[in-house]
Design an enzyme around this catalytic site. Structure first.
Site, mmCIF file in Angstrom:
data_model
loop_
_atom_site.group_PDB
_atom_site.id
_atom_site.type_symbol
_atom_site.label_atom_id
_atom_site.label_comp_id
_atom_site.label_asym_id
_atom_site.label_seq_id
_atom_site.Cartn_x
_atom_site.Cartn_y
_atom_site.Cartn_z
ATOM 1 N N ASP A 45 -36.286 -40.975 19.959
ATOM 2 C CA ASP A 45 -35.315 -39.913 20.252
ATOM 3 C C ASP A 45 -35.803 -38.974 21.351
ATOM 4 O OD1 ASP A 45 -32.845 -39.838 18.939
ATOM 5 O OD2 ASP A 45 -33.753 -39.223 17.039
ATOM 6 N N GLN A 75 -32.249 -39.965 11.763
ATOM 7 C CA GLN A 75 -30.886 -39.542 12.116
ATOM 8 C C GLN A 75 -30.637 -38.100 11.672
ATOM 9 O OE1 GLN A 75 -28.864 -41.357 13.954
ATOM 10 N NE2 GLN A 75 -27.186 -39.895 13.900
ATOM 11 N N LYS A 120 -26.202 -48.212 16.031
ATOM 12 C CA LYS A 120 -27.539 -48.334 16.631
ATOM 13 C C LYS A 120 -28.192 -49.643 16.214
ATOM 14 C CE LYS A 120 -28.277 -43.375 16.971
ATOM 15 N NZ LYS A 120 -29.021 -42.168 16.628
HETATM 16 N N1 LIG Z 1 -31.665 -38.632 15.590
HETATM 17 C C1 LIG Z 1 -30.517 -38.374 16.252
HETATM 18 N N2 LIG Z 1 -29.497 -37.837 15.598
HETATM 19 C C2 LIG Z 1 -28.346 -37.567 16.284
HETATM 20 C C3 LIG Z 1 -28.222 -37.879 17.654
HETATM 21 C C4 LIG Z 1 -29.331 -38.442 18.312
HETATM 22 O O1 LIG Z 1 -29.326 -38.717 19.554
HETATM 23 N N3 LIG Z 1 -30.456 -38.681 17.580
HETATM 24 N N4 LIG Z 1 -27.015 -37.668 18.319
HETATM 25 C C5 LIG Z 1 -25.810 -37.407 17.549
HETATM 26 C C6 LIG Z 1 -25.084 -38.594 17.025
HETATM 27 N N5 LIG Z 1 -25.203 -39.842 17.790
HETATM 28 C C7 LIG Z 1 -26.341 -40.547 17.716
HETATM 29 O O2 LIG Z 1 -27.111 -40.453 16.803
HETATM 30 C C8 LIG Z 1 -24.064 -40.423 18.456
HETATM 31 C C9 LIG Z 1 -22.851 -39.792 18.473
HETATM 32 C C10 LIG Z 1 -21.724 -40.418 19.045
HETATM 33 C C11 LIG Z 1 -21.834 -41.674 19.606
HETATM 34 C C12 LIG Z 1 -20.658 -42.393 20.166
HETATM 35 O O3 LIG Z 1 -20.805 -43.493 20.688
HETATM 36 N N6 LIG Z 1 -19.471 -41.830 20.046
HETATM 37 C C13 LIG Z 1 -18.257 -42.521 20.466
HETATM 38 C C14 LIG Z 1 -17.144 -42.189 19.492
HETATM 39 C C15 LIG Z 1 -17.497 -42.604 18.082
HETATM 40 C C16 LIG Z 1 -16.412 -42.277 17.092
HETATM 41 O O4 LIG Z 1 -15.312 -42.780 17.230
HETATM 42 O O5 LIG Z 1 -16.727 -41.527 16.142
HETATM 43 C C17 LIG Z 1 -17.871 -42.080 21.869
HETATM 44 O O6 LIG Z 1 -18.200 -40.941 22.235
HETATM 45 O O7 LIG Z 1 -17.234 -42.874 22.544
HETATM 46 C C18 LIG Z 1 -23.063 -42.288 19.614
HETATM 47 C C19 LIG Z 1 -24.160 -41.676 19.041
HETATM 48 C C20 LIG Z 1 -26.143 -36.548 16.339
HETATM 49 N N7 LIG Z 1 -27.277 -37.027 15.624
#
Ligand SMILES: Nc1nc2c(c(=O)[nH]1)N[C@@H](CN(C=O)c1ccc(C(=O)N[C@@H](CCC(=O)O)C(=O)O)cc1)CN2
Length: 284
Positions: free
Chosen positions: A117, A94, A50
């Site tokens: 968020d 987060q 992020k």
């Molecule tokens: N305050 C927040 N916490 C969490 C959120 C949120 O939106 N706000 N969502 C999830 C985690 N998350 C962002 O925070 C998030 C998860 C996954 C990805 C992502 O790009 N994943 C990749 C793979 C990454 C890897 O290899 O591990 C993909 O899907 O291609 C981005 C953001 C929980 N907490």
């Protein structure tokens, strides 16, 4: 049928580019602060991504890392400071948080106009009542993916699998606002496969690895997989059994490379929108 792939990496890159162009025309740098508590390794990766994405589009971004023992009162004090800081447009705490901290208390403490968020109850209420506000990033990202895929939403039968406050419920609201006929299904739903098979648009956000099998998918459906599940062998899979579903769907988003990158791009979009709304001259 082999489904078209809905490429979240490409759609997110396009969105980030448009955000960077808007930021370049602002004359100031939108401020984003990401608060991380503890040392959950996955959260560490997401928070770094992020911060990197925010800096790349020209934001003033910083991460505030707090120890795992941080109390709820200490975290609330940090949030209050950020709420009061005029240089900060977007605040994100987060998740998950350590067990001594109640996420709902912290989420409610973030100023609604800085709620990058879109989790604050006021923003959730605005979404539910069709008013403008900040919208949770993951469901917002799904709507961008559906638009990019060319799915026709008005009148479509959409099924959302999962009823979390962060994804399932706001997802259903956004699809409803786009004139879909929306059903939310969940762990207590009778005959889940049959309900999912009715979907022209299926959004799986249940958090169980490969739970949605190929025979849950209607021929020609659009399938968006929100799940991010790490298997014991280290592989990352969604909530949908991808190969089986791709044999029946018309279009499908993969994991990784689908909704995940959109979540981060939409965080940037929310922060930019919050900055513009907050800093716009008021008057009459
Ligand atoms: N305050 C927040 N916490 C969490 C959120 C949120 O939106 N706000 N969502 C999830 C985690 N998350 C962002 O925070 C998030 C998860 C996954 C990805 C992502 O790009 N994943 C990749 C793979 C990454 C890897 O290899 O591990 C993909 O899907 O291609 C981005 C953001 C929980 N907490």
């Amino acid at each position: 049928m082999t489904a078209r792939i809905i490429d979240g990496k490409a759609v997110a890159a396009g969105l980030r580019q448009r955000i960077a162009a808007r930021v370049a025309g602002l004359g100031y740098r939108p401020g984003l602060r990401v608060v991380r508590v503890g040392d959950d390794p996955a959260s560490g990766v997401y928070v770094r991504n992020k911060d990197k994405a925010a800096k790349e589009v020209g934001f003033d971004s910083a991460t505030i890392a707090l120890p795992a023992e941080t109390t709820e009162a200490e975290l609330l004090a940090v949030v209050a400071q950020l709420n009061a800081d005029p240089a900060v447009d977007g605040i994100l705490v987060q998740l998950p948080l350590p067990p001594q901290i109640r996420a709902e208390v912290v989420i409610s403490a973030v100023a609604p106009e800085k709620d990058a968020d879109g989790f604050h109850p006021l923003n959730a209420g605005r979404l539910a009542s069709g008013q403008a506000g900040l919208v949770p990033c993951t469901p917002k990202g799904v709507m961008h993916l559906l638009a990019a895929s060319g799915a026709v939403l008005p009148g479509a039968r959409a099924v959302v699998l999962g009823r979390s406050n962060i994804v399932g419920r706001p997802m259903a609201q956004l699809l409803l606002a786009a004139d879909c006929t929306v059903t939310i299904v969940h762990s207590r739903t009778r005959d889940l496969p049959a309900e999912c098979r009715r979907a022209e648009i299926l959004v799986a956000a249940v958090g169980r690895a490969e739970m949605v099998r190929g025979d849950w998918i209607a021929e020609g459906a659009t399938v968006i997989d929100v799940g991010i599940n790490r298997l014991a062998d280290g592989r990352l899979v969604g909530d949908v059994a991808y190969a089986e579903a791709a044999a029946r769907a018309e279009a499908i988003s993969p994991v990784p490379g689908g909704v995940g990158p959109m979540t981060i791009a939409c965080l940037l979009e929310n922060t930019l929108d919050a900055a513009i709304a907050r800093r716009a001259p008021r008057g009459g």
